[in-house]
Design a protein around this motif. Sequence first.
Motif, PDB file in Angstrom:
ATOM      1  N   GLY A 107     -17.711   1.823  -4.738  1.00 24.78           N
ATOM      2  CA  GLY A 107     -18.195   0.454  -4.686  1.00 24.78           C
ATOM      3  C   GLY A 107     -18.323  -0.166  -6.053  1.00 24.78           C
ATOM      4  N   GLU A 108     -18.396   0.676  -7.113  1.00 33.35           N
ATOM      5  CA  GLU A 108     -18.484   0.135  -8.459  1.00 33.35           C
ATOM      6  C   GLU A 108     -17.096  -0.213  -8.978  1.00 33.35           C
ATOM      7  N   LYS A 109     -17.011  -1.214  -9.826  1.00 36.47           N
ATOM      8  CA  LYS A 109     -15.751  -1.597 -10.432  1.00 36.47           C
ATOM      9  C   LYS A 109     -15.475  -0.688 -11.620  1.00 36.47           C
ATOM     10  N   SER A 110     -14.283  -0.181 -11.645  1.00 39.27           N
ATOM     11  CA  SER A 110     -13.913   0.689 -12.754  1.00 39.27           C
ATOM     12  C   SER A 110     -13.620  -0.160 -13.980  1.00 39.27           C
ATOM     13  N   LEU A 111     -13.657   0.477 -15.113  1.00 42.86           N
ATOM     14  CA  LEU A 111     -13.359  -0.212 -16.361  1.00 42.86           C
ATOM     15  C   LEU A 111     -11.889  -0.567 -16.415  1.00 42.86           C
ATOM     16  N   PRO A 112     -11.505  -1.565 -17.228  1.00 47.56           N
ATOM     17  CA  PRO A 112     -10.091  -1.924 -17.345  1.00 47.56           C
ATOM     18  C   PRO A 112      -9.262  -0.706 -17.724  1.00 47.56           C
ATOM     19  N   ARG A 113      -8.120  -0.592 -17.077  1.00 46.53           N
ATOM     20  CA  ARG A 113      -7.273   0.570 -17.296  1.00 46.53           C
ATOM     21  C   ARG A 113      -6.574   0.474 -18.654  1.00 46.53           C
ATOM     22  N   ALA A 114      -6.509   1.550 -19.315  1.00 46.35           N
ATOM     23  CA  ALA A 114      -5.762   1.606 -20.565  1.00 46.35           C
ATOM     24  C   ALA A 114      -4.376   2.167 -20.295  1.00 46.35           C
ATOM     25  N   LYS A 115      -3.404   1.718 -21.044  1.00 53.56           N
ATOM     26  CA  LYS A 115      -2.042   2.178 -20.829  1.00 53.56           C
ATOM     27  C   LYS A 115      -1.911   3.649 -21.192  1.00 53.56           C
ATOM     28  N   VAL A 116      -1.163   4.353 -20.380  1.00 53.63           N
ATOM     29  CA  VAL A 116      -0.946   5.763 -20.655  1.00 53.63           C
ATOM     30  C   VAL A 116       0.177   5.889 -21.661  1.00 53.63           C
ATOM     31  N   GLU A 117       0.413   7.110 -22.096  1.00 55.93           N
ATOM     32  CA  GLU A 117       1.533   7.339 -22.998  1.00 55.93           C
ATOM     33  C   GLU A 117       2.839   7.081 -22.253  1.00 55.93           C
ATOM     34  N   LYS A 118       3.856   6.830 -23.018  1.00 55.59           N
ATOM     35  CA  LYS A 118       5.146   6.449 -22.435  1.00 55.59           C
ATOM     36  C   LYS A 118       5.704   7.588 -21.580  1.00 55.59           C
ATOM     37  N   LEU A 119       6.043   7.261 -20.313  1.00 59.44           N
ATOM     38  CA  LEU A 119       6.615   8.262 -19.412  1.00 59.44           C
ATOM     39  C   LEU A 119       8.110   8.382 -19.656  1.00 59.44           C
ATOM     40  N   ARG A 120       8.597   9.567 -19.489  1.00 58.54           N
ATOM     41  CA  ARG A 120      10.035   9.821 -19.642  1.00 58.54           C
ATOM     42  C   ARG A 120      10.664   9.780 -18.250  1.00 58.54           C
ATOM     43  N   VAL A 121      11.421   8.735 -17.982  1.00 56.89           N
ATOM     44  CA  VAL A 121      12.037   8.512 -16.669  1.00 56.89           C
ATOM     45  C   VAL A 121      13.521   8.809 -16.775  1.00 56.89           C
ATOM     46  N   VAL A 122      14.012   9.693 -15.951  1.00 54.55           N
ATOM     47  CA  VAL A 122      15.435  10.035 -15.960  1.00 54.55           C
ATOM     48  C   VAL A 122      16.137   9.264 -14.842  1.00 54.55           C
ATOM     49  N   ALA A 123      17.381   8.914 -15.090  1.00 51.57           N
ATOM     50  CA  ALA A 123      18.165   8.139 -14.121  1.00 51.57           C
ATOM     51  C   ALA A 123      19.625   8.546 -14.226  1.00 51.57           C
TER      52      ALA A 123
END
Length: 560
Positions: A107-123
């Motif tokens: 029920g409580e509002k979470s704090l603003p999210r901080a960006k995570v480290e850059k994810l390595r996405v393969v394609a």
Amino acid sequence: MTRLEVGLAVDVVGLLRHVLYTKAKNCSREPRGDNVIAAGEFSDTLTVAPPYQGALGQYMWYINDRSNYSIDILHYEQTLKKVGQCTFINETSSVDLFANFTRTKVGEKSLPRAKVEKLRVVARLHEPFVMKNSEGEFEGFNVDLLSLIAQKVNFTYEIIEVTDTEYDGEIINGMVQELLTGNASMAVGALEVTAKMEEDISFSYTILSTKASILVKKGESTRNFFQFLGPFSIGLWFMILGFIMVAGTALYTMSRFDHTQENSEQRFDLKESLWYSINVLLQGTTEYSPQTTSMRTIIAFFWFCVLIIDAAYTANLAAYLTLQQMDNRIRTVYDLAGQTEMLYGVENNSNLMTFFKTASVDPYERMWAFMKLKEEQTILSNKTKIVELVKDDKYAFIADRVVNDYYALGHCELESIEQNFGQKDFSLGFPRGAPYKDDVNRALLSLKEEGKLDILTKKWWTSRTNCTGDSKTRSIKDKTTKELELTNMFGVFIVLGSFVVLSVIVEIIERITTCVEGKKKQKKEKEETKEKPKPLSDGFQPPALTEGSEKKEKSLFADY
């Protein structure tokens, strides 16, 4: 295998070696090859063995359970953070949470999210999922989808291109391999959900579902405005026209000897005879009724011939239009399996190739035998070559509908026909136990509810075509209708309009001709009246009286 699985396997082998050395009580030499230990003896030895330091930490046993080790407690909120430790000593365990860790209550509002480290996405490059433009930048359906998910979940990423590899005659998916080795955080592209891959990696919710389809060249346009002329040949049409002329002339000739018309106001001349013949052929009505036996005989046989012509035309027109509605082009895999003139095949090392290879039912088993017989011409890898062969009407390409639809919309002369097999789902891939998988799934559901996933689908398929409305891709569900269309009988209206215009032109010409002849006639009458000689009596007429002479004459008569 993941790094965790590799470390666990190393520790199992090392611990077994450690126990065997402990039992031998001599760690300076290798145990004998025939050294066998029972399960109970192994368990007893394990409890008295000294601690073993493995890849995943220290191993100690208290009675029959592992003891004297600890497990880190991690908290995930965009990043993994160590918030405590759980320690197991002998038969007791204790949990220690760091003082600076606070959980967000329900029920409580979470704090603003901080960006995570850059994810390595393969394609892996595969149209239209992931492609590269002229500037070397990634684009495609999955690239746009990844961007939207990153905005929802609030992370950054870097796309790395990978390719498939071959090992011991087997093709290994490059994206799956990167996820297994722990070198990638996510995989995007044409990643199909299969039972074999499900054992190794995790999948997101389905982003696209598709079936197999056949990519073929569209048939040439057979639009013919004068299909109503099709039941009869050109020679027969001219023969009917000649028949009308001959019948009309014969009626006119015989009417010359019809004495019943001598006192009739309307004579059955050549024009009326031809009009009567046309009326009978078109099943119209006429006021003329012949009286002589000879004319009635001619008209009776004429009616009989017209009856045969009309019946034959009606029957042939129905059959002709029915044949025109039949579509004899390739529409299903049964059509492909039932012929050998056109080559057909699948992409090399694709899932559909595996499907046909392992199929044991007809017609798939028969189709695979045909493809295997001409493998170099049917099982191809070059997409450009495949499209060119289909354009030349020499090849039918069997692939996923989303892929064939993309090619069909980019090349208006091609069409993709969906089939009722090869159901397939495309998803995003993750390493097993990826903590951010649930967030990505929630983002996917949100995008579906907002309609943005449909917008992306329309962007990379429907809206990328320059084809007209007549060249849309067809589905096997789109049956050719039985009813006639405007194009089937448009020629009738063309003929009607042409004769209406012709009749108006003839009427105008007749009006102009009548007007010109009337003016010529009036002019001629004036000229004849002017040139007509005066009678002799005109020379003896007294001259006309002037006003003065008239008054003088009146006064003379008055005096008189």
